[in-house]
Write a protein that holds these residues in place. Structure first.
Motif, PDB file in Angstrom:
ATOM      1  N   ASP A   1       0.968  -1.236   0.132  1.00  0.00           N
ATOM      2  CA  ASP A   1       0.031  -0.043  -0.106  1.00  0.00           C
ATOM      3  C   ASP A   1       0.935   1.323   0.042  1.00  0.00           C
ATOM      4  O   ASP A   1       0.557   2.249  -0.653  1.00  0.00           O
ATOM      5  CB  ASP A   1      -0.898  -0.155   1.252  1.00  0.00           C
TER       6      ASP A   1
ATOM      7  N   LEU B   1       2.274   1.604  -3.266  1.00  0.00           N
ATOM      8  CA  LEU B   1       1.224   1.901  -4.658  1.00  0.00           C
ATOM      9  C   LEU B   1       0.866   3.487  -4.319  1.00  0.00           C
ATOM     10  O   LEU B   1       0.636   4.206  -5.392  1.00  0.00           O
ATOM     11  CB  LEU B   1      -0.199   1.367  -4.369  1.00  0.00           C
ATOM     12  N   GLY B   2       0.915   3.793  -2.956  1.00  0.00           N
ATOM     13  CA  GLY B   2       0.771   5.307  -2.579  1.00  0.00           C
ATOM     14  C   GLY B   2       2.029   6.264  -3.245  1.00  0.00           C
ATOM     15  O   GLY B   2       1.581   7.322  -3.745  1.00  0.00           O
TER      16      GLY B   2
ATOM     17  N   ALA C   1       1.039   6.516  -7.037  1.00  0.00           N
ATOM     18  CA  ALA C   1       0.084   7.541  -7.179  1.00  0.00           C
ATOM     19  C   ALA C   1       0.524   8.838  -6.968  1.00  0.00           C
ATOM     20  O   ALA C   1       0.177  10.022  -7.814  1.00  0.00           O
ATOM     21  CB  ALA C   1      -1.213   7.197  -6.127  1.00  0.00           C
ATOM     22  N   ASP C   2       1.242   9.033  -6.092  1.00  0.00           N
ATOM     23  CA  ASP C   2       2.030  10.672  -5.796  1.00  0.00           C
ATOM     24  C   ASP C   2       3.082  10.718  -7.107  1.00  0.00           C
ATOM     25  O   ASP C   2       2.804  11.818  -7.385  1.00  0.00           O
ATOM     26  CB  ASP C   2       2.779  10.466  -4.580  1.00  0.00           C
TER      27      ASP C   2
ATOM     28  N   GLU D   1       2.514   9.875 -10.081  1.00  0.00           N
ATOM     29  CA  GLU D   1       1.745  10.247 -11.256  1.00  0.00           C
ATOM     30  C   GLU D   1       1.235  11.509 -11.198  1.00  0.00           C
ATOM     31  O   GLU D   1       1.006  12.293 -12.201  1.00  0.00           O
ATOM     32  CB  GLU D   1       0.888   8.945 -11.460  1.00  0.00           C
ATOM     33  N   ASN D   2       0.549  11.562  -9.942  1.00  0.00           N
ATOM     34  CA  ASN D   2      -0.067  12.792  -9.638  1.00  0.00           C
ATOM     35  C   ASN D   2       0.655  14.367  -9.921  1.00  0.00           C
ATOM     36  O   ASN D   2       0.114  15.279 -10.181  1.00  0.00           O
ATOM     37  CB  ASN D   2      -1.096  12.990  -8.349  1.00  0.00           C
TER      38      ASN D   2
ATOM     39  N   THR E   1       5.053   4.483 -13.619  1.00  0.00           N
ATOM     40  CA  THR E   1       4.740   3.762 -12.536  1.00  0.00           C
ATOM     41  C   THR E   1       4.938   2.533 -12.533  1.00  0.00           C
ATOM     42  O   THR E   1       5.070   1.787 -11.489  1.00  0.00           O
ATOM     43  CB  THR E   1       3.312   4.266 -12.027  1.00  0.00           C
TER      44      THR E   1
END
Length: 189
Positions: A86, A89-90, A93-94, A96-97, A174
């Motif tokens: 997790d 994966l966080g 996401a960070d 990519e964002n 990612t």
């Protein structure tokens, strides 16, 4: 008092951003002062030993932020493997964002670049990795893994995470972090 706190925070925020994006050697104190919109005296007031002391503050802040995130996932996860998956994966996401600009591997910007600059910076970077590994190791110990195996697995997890993050930023994709997350159960279970 509030302005002093704000000036110090502005300096640390700016220095962290510049160290992350440009590197330690390419970041000058004049640029930190200018970009933070702080008086020159403020930098030397809060960091009388200059750039190295400021870098130590940035190192410690980075360590605390990541260790806090790791602890959050470990405390809320069902197992070390799920928690670390997790967490990774966080980070994916960070990355990519932020369009792959807001997240930089710790080893890239400070450990490699500053370990030869001073023993104090090298020791601080070592402490960062030890702190992060300890979060993982403590969870593995709580799950019944023996001391040496827990230490070894924690070291591998942090190395995998840092390496995957470096590849993610290099490829601007990612996939390396996602692959690392998928490999975590094989390492930790």
């Amino acid at each position: 008092m509030s302005n002093k706190h704000n000036a110090r925070e502005a300096i640390v925020d700016t220095a962290s951003r510049l160290f992350f994006t440009q590197g330690y050697h390419a970041t000058g104190l004049s640029q930190i002062i200018k970009d933070s919109e702080s008086p020159k005296g403020s930098l030397y007031y809060y960091f009388p030993r200059g750039k190295e002391e400021l870098a130590l503050t940035c190192i410690n802040r980075t360590s605390e932020i990541v260790a806090k995130q790791l602890r959050h996932y470990v405390e809320n996860g069902k197992s070390a493997a799920i928690a670390i998956q997790d967490f990774i994966l966080g980070m994916a996401a960070d990355a990519e964002n932020s369009t792959f600009k807001g997240v930089v591997p710790f080893s890239f910007w400070l450990s490699v670049e500053t370990s030869c600059v001073s023993e104090e910076l090298r020791t601080a970077c070592q402490a960062v990795f030890n702190d992060w590994q300890d979060v993982v190791m403590q969870q593995l110990l709580a799950e019944g893994t023996d001391q040496q195996m827990a230490a070894d697995k924690a070291s591998v997890v942090i190395s995998l995470f840092e390496g995957a993050l470096l590849q993610t930023l290099t490829y601007r994709n990612t996939q390396p972090l996602l692959a690392a997350a998928r490999a975590i159960p094989a390492i930790l279970d």
